[in-house]
Design a protein around this motif. Structure first.
Motif, mmCIF file in Angstrom:
data_model
loop_
_atom_site.group_PDB
_atom_site.id
_atom_site.type_symbol
_atom_site.label_atom_id
_atom_site.label_comp_id
_atom_site.label_asym_id
_atom_site.label_seq_id
_atom_site.Cartn_x
_atom_site.Cartn_y
_atom_site.Cartn_z
ATOM 1 N N CYS A 7 34.491 34.674 38.950
ATOM 2 C CA CYS A 7 34.775 33.767 40.065
ATOM 3 C C CYS A 7 34.362 32.338 39.706
ATOM 4 C CB CYS A 7 34.020 34.253 41.305
ATOM 5 S SG CYS A 7 33.913 33.059 42.613
ATOM 6 N N VAL A 60 38.721 37.797 42.732
ATOM 7 C CA VAL A 60 39.373 39.038 43.141
ATOM 8 C C VAL A 60 39.745 39.859 41.908
ATOM 9 C CG1 VAL A 60 41.463 39.966 44.200
ATOM 10 C CG2 VAL A 60 40.188 38.156 45.339
ATOM 11 N N TRP A 61 40.266 39.179 40.898
ATOM 12 C CA TRP A 61 40.621 39.822 39.624
ATOM 13 C C TRP A 61 39.395 40.513 39.036
ATOM 14 C CZ3 TRP A 61 43.817 41.653 36.127
ATOM 15 C CH2 TRP A 61 43.481 41.610 34.766
ATOM 16 N N TRP A 65 36.785 41.432 40.617
ATOM 17 C CA TRP A 65 36.343 42.485 41.521
ATOM 18 C C TRP A 65 37.135 43.759 41.285
ATOM 19 C CZ3 TRP A 65 38.462 44.859 46.030
ATOM 20 C CH2 TRP A 65 37.522 45.499 46.851
#
Lengths: 424, 462
Positions: free
Chosen positions: B53, B147-148, B150
């Protein structure tokens, strides 16, 4: 066999000469140390002797009658009216009241005793307390620079006394009655720079130094520690590592002014950062102190015994866990000591900051990292270049402030070392 | 959004990413029967998500902030109509200041020409757009990569190894800053120096005996080019350094000998820190002392014995610089003398030599290479020293060997040429960089040779 005694005799005879030589050699050593210590003593005595008077200011305590007719001020709450009003007249009147009658005819000579900024101080006081108008108040103002010089240095022939004989007589008399007095120069610690020596202070420079040092510390400590960890713990034996080591050793010996050229060419001209600001000063000093911090941090890491590492590895910690959880916390006090000494060096550094424009005349006290600022050593440089001797004593006083900070930092480093460092 | 606020917001996003990553790894571990079925501890999964992130977003933010100003300036200037476009760098910066003043409201738009007022509007618009775009991009990059990261959390993934690799690269990056700094120094002085040699031939610079870097105010002025012969500066530097070494070498060396061979432990532990205090005094303080105390004293003294001394003399600067270097010489010599093996000392004393004979006939010769290395380092220090000479040595480029005359040095001229505002591409400012290059090369050579000698010598006895 026969010349054996004579040889002993020869040695015995030469002994006296050899002992004399020994004593001479020894005295050279003592003389050398004496010269060095003498130089140190003269340096400190000279600076204290020149600068102690910088911590004193001359003040005039007057009973000022705030009369609206004299001041041509009807409404003290009105800003425009205040700007038009005459704040010098009441001061002049009050001072004349203290002086012999012949002073009435020489308003200029009387005004020459009060500081140019005294009327400003009065204006501010009236603005804050409009109800004072019409009353008589006892207030203390700065005396003029000429009076200040006369009060402090009348017996010193290096200072030229600009007051006339008559003014000198007045000042002597007022000083005897306590109207003009010397007190602690708080102006030095509450004001920024000024063209008027009695208004000039080091607060601007101290704040500039503070912001610059914060930038330097925030960048150089983490980067230096990280670099030291890499080089001591992770760096493979190869060309790149060798090259990094060579570079660090050489950077430690590069003249500081070269870092100023780097800052000017890269940070200001290439990246377009503004001149004279603490951020750029901090960046330049970071690059300059990094080698010091890296070298001392590496020494601190080296002093952590292998048994600690082996124990951690033995219970299955990874290399990074060994370093971060065990080696680093143990080495931290040593790293901090080295960094404080590096910071002290950076605090006293002047040359590179001259090149990135931190040498400007700045009156305002800087309030942030991007305000134009100067630093303490540069302030010393600026004042000591002034032809006015009143600035020289302030430069000396600023040196004392600077040295106090430096001694404090070094004492902190020594204390930290004694307190936290572990001997294995 | 301001860059500072954006940074805070990104930091918050990073924390959230850490928390979500931590939680997800635990949630994934639950059905398998607890976190002992994870390859790494949950914290590492969280850190990995946080790295995904934060790192791209922070790099983007840093690049944006660094180059934003430049790009906007370029767009504003190139948006100006051709007839008002500035033709020199100096005019361009004046015009930019004007435009900025109009844009931030300190100069009313009615006061300036039409195109400037328009440019100010463009500037305000571009700044607003840039700020908006920056916020949007940084946040979306942070969220997308977060998000990737995660989604990539998986019980079998070795998050610890990945995190440690990233951290290792970060550590390497910090160490590589040393290389970057050297490259930066070489690049910044080399580029300007090459430009300088386009205007002034390199032979004139290196072998010219006259230094007066005035550049013309008018085109047709007499002596408009100025002359840039570096020899007087170099000799001035050498003269002052020589005086400094004459003070520092004997005093430093003999104090080191006394402290290491003769002094009792108590004397040593009080005198050594006092000597080191001399090294801790800032150079500007020495400069002050040289200019305001030593120089007047020397010129009075010279006048008293019938010599003429200038008020800014090489002698004053050199003497004070010598005092500054004493601790440097003494601590380096101390190290070297202590590194001489005790057996040599004992052997000599056992033969009946006195301590001074041992010192001068046995230890000193053995320590000589190391001491020479230390002295070379001290010379390089003297050559690069700036504040003392700026304050006490003066500006007159005299070609003289008389220590009572004023001389100037390379460092003094760099400072004089570069303080104050001037155009960046006049021969004068470029000359300062050429002097910087010269100074860098000379000190570099001295340092390399000295470090080599010292190291070689240390190996000999280790």
């Amino acid at each position: 066999m026969t010349d054996q005694p004579s040889q002993a005799e020869q040695v015995r005879r030469s002994l006296k000469r050899r002992y004399r030589k020994e004593r001479r050699f020894r005295s050279y050593g003592i003389a050398a140390i004496a010269v060095a210590l003498l130089a140190l003593a003269i340096l400190f005595i000279d600076i204290i002797g020149k600068g102690y008077s910088g911590f004193l200011k001359s003040t005039v305590t007057l009973e000022v009658t705030l009369d609206s007719d004299v001041m041509m001020l009807e409404d003290p709450t009105d800003k425009t009216a205040r700007r038009m009003a005459d704040f010098v007249a009441p001061l002049q009147q009050a001072l004349m009241a203290e002086l012999p009658p012949e002073a009435q005819d020489q308003p200029r000579a009387v005004r020459g005793l009060i500081n140019n900024y005294a009327s400003d101080a009065l204006k501010k006081a009236v603005a804050a307390n409009p109800e004072w108008m019409g009353s008589t108040r006892t207030m203390t103002f700065l005396a003029s620079t000429d009076v200040d010089v006369y009060m402090k240095h009348q017996s010193d022939d290096r200072y030229s006394i600009k007051l006339s004989e008559q003014q000198q007589g007045w000042v002597d008399e007022l000083a005897e009655r306590g109207v003009i007095d010397l007190s602690f120069n708080d102006v030095l610690f509450t004001n920024g720079d000024s063209r008027n020596p009695s208004q000039a202070g080091v607060l601007g420079a101290i704040m500039g130094s503070l912001f610059t040092m914060l930038v330097t510390l925030a960048l150089s400590f983490p980067i230096g520690v990280a670099a030291a960890i890499y080089l001591e713990e992770f760096a493979p034996q190869n060309k790149v590592t060798d090259f990094i080591e060579v570079n660090i050793n050489n950077l430690a010996a590069v003249p500081s002014i070269i870092f100023g050229l780097l800052g000017l060419a890269v940070f200001i001209n290439l990246f377009g950062l503004p001149r004279s600001v603490p951020v750029v000063g901090g960046l330049v000093l970071t690059l300059m102190t990094l080698p010091t911090i890296i070298i001392s941090s590496r020494a601190a890491i080296k002093s952590v015994p292998p048994s600690v590492r082996e124990a951690a590895e033995g219970i299955g910690a990874s290399k990074m866990q060994v370093v971060m959880h065990h080696v680093l916390p143990l080495a931290l006090p040593g790293m901090m000591t080295g960094s404080i000494i590096g910071m002290a060096q950076a605090l006293g550094e002047t040359a590179p900051l001259l090149l990135i424009g931190m040498v400007a005349f700045i009156v305002d006290v800087p309030g942030g990292f991007l305000d134009s600022a100067t630093v303490l050593p540069v302030q010393v440089y600026l004042w000591s270049g002034s032809p006015e001797l009143a600035f020289i004593e302030r430069a000396s006083a600023a040196i004392m402030v600077l040295l106090t900070f430096l001694i404090g930092m070094n004492a902190l480093a020594v204390w930290l070392r004694r307190r936290l460092e572990r001997r294995w | 959004m301001q860059p500072g606020n954006l940074l805070l917001l990104t930091a918050v996003l990073i924390l959230i990413a850490y928390g979500l990553g931590y939680a997800r790894s635990r949630a994934l571990a639950m059905p398998l029967g607890g976190i002992k079925h994870l390859k790494s501890l949950p914290g590492y999964y969280g850190t990995r998500a946080a790295i995904w992130c934060g790192v791209p977003a922070l790099i983007l933010l840093a690049l944006w902030v660094t180059f934003e100003g430049r790009i906007i300036q370029y767009l504003v200037v190139s948006g100006l109509p051709a007839e008002v476009r500035p033709d020199s760098a100096g005019k361009a910066s004046l015009m930019l200041t004007k435009i900025q003043n109009v844009a931030n409201g300190s100069l009313p738009a009615g006061f300036v020409e039409e195109p400037i007022a328009k440019a100010a509007e463009t500037l305000t618009r571009l700044q607003a757009q840039s700020s908006w775009l920056r916020t949007a991009l940084v946040i979306s990059v942070a969220v997308l990569f977060g998000v990737w990261g995660w989604f990539r959390i998986h019980p079998a993934a070795n998050a610890r190894r990945k995190v440690e690799t990233t951290l290792r690269w970060f550590l390497f990056g910090c160490a590589a800053i040393a290389i970057l700094t050297t490259v930066g120094i070489v690049f910044s002085v080399a580029v300007e120096t090459v430009r300088f040699f386009d205007r002034v031939p390199i032979t004139d610079f290196l072998f010219g005996a006259h230094w007066s870097p005035q550049t013309a105010l008018r085109e047709d002025q007499v002596g408009a080019d100025g002359s840039f012969g570096v020899i007087p500066l170099f000799l001035g530097t050498m003269l002052i350094s020589a005086i400094a070494m004459l003070v520092a070498v004997p005093v430093g060396l003999f104090s080191a000998i006394y402290l290491s061979e003769y002094a009792s432990k108590r004397v040593r532990s009080t005198v050594k820190p006092l000597l080191e205090m001399l090294a801790g005094v800032p150079t500007v303080v020495y400069g002050f002392f040289a200019a305001l105390t030593v120089a007047p004293f020397i010129s009075d003294l010279a006048a008293a014995i019938g010599l003429e001394a200038s008020s800014e003399s090489a002698l004053a600067a050199g003497l004070v610089m010598g005092v500054m270097i004493i601790p440097f010489v003494s601590s380096l010599s101390d190290d070297v003398i202590n590194a001489v093996p005790q057996t040599l000392r004992d052997g000599s004393l056992a033969m009946g030599a006195t301590q001074s004979e041992t010192m001068s006939k046995v230890i000193f010769p053995a320590a000589l290479p190391g001491i020479m290395g230390g002295i070379l380092l001290a010379v390089s220090r003297a050559i690069g020293e700036t504040m003392i000479v700026v304050m006490a040595a003066g500006l007159a480029a005299n070609l003289t060997a008389n220590p009572l005359d004023a001389v100037t040095t390379v460092t003094v001229q760099i400072v004089t040429l570069l303080t104050g505002d001037q155009e960046f591409d006049s021969a004068k400012t470029l000359a300062a960089f050429a002097l910087g290059a010269l100074l860098f090369l000379v000190t570099l050579m001295l340092n390399v040779v000295a470090l080599k000698i010292v190291r070689k010598y240390r190996e000999q006895y280790d």
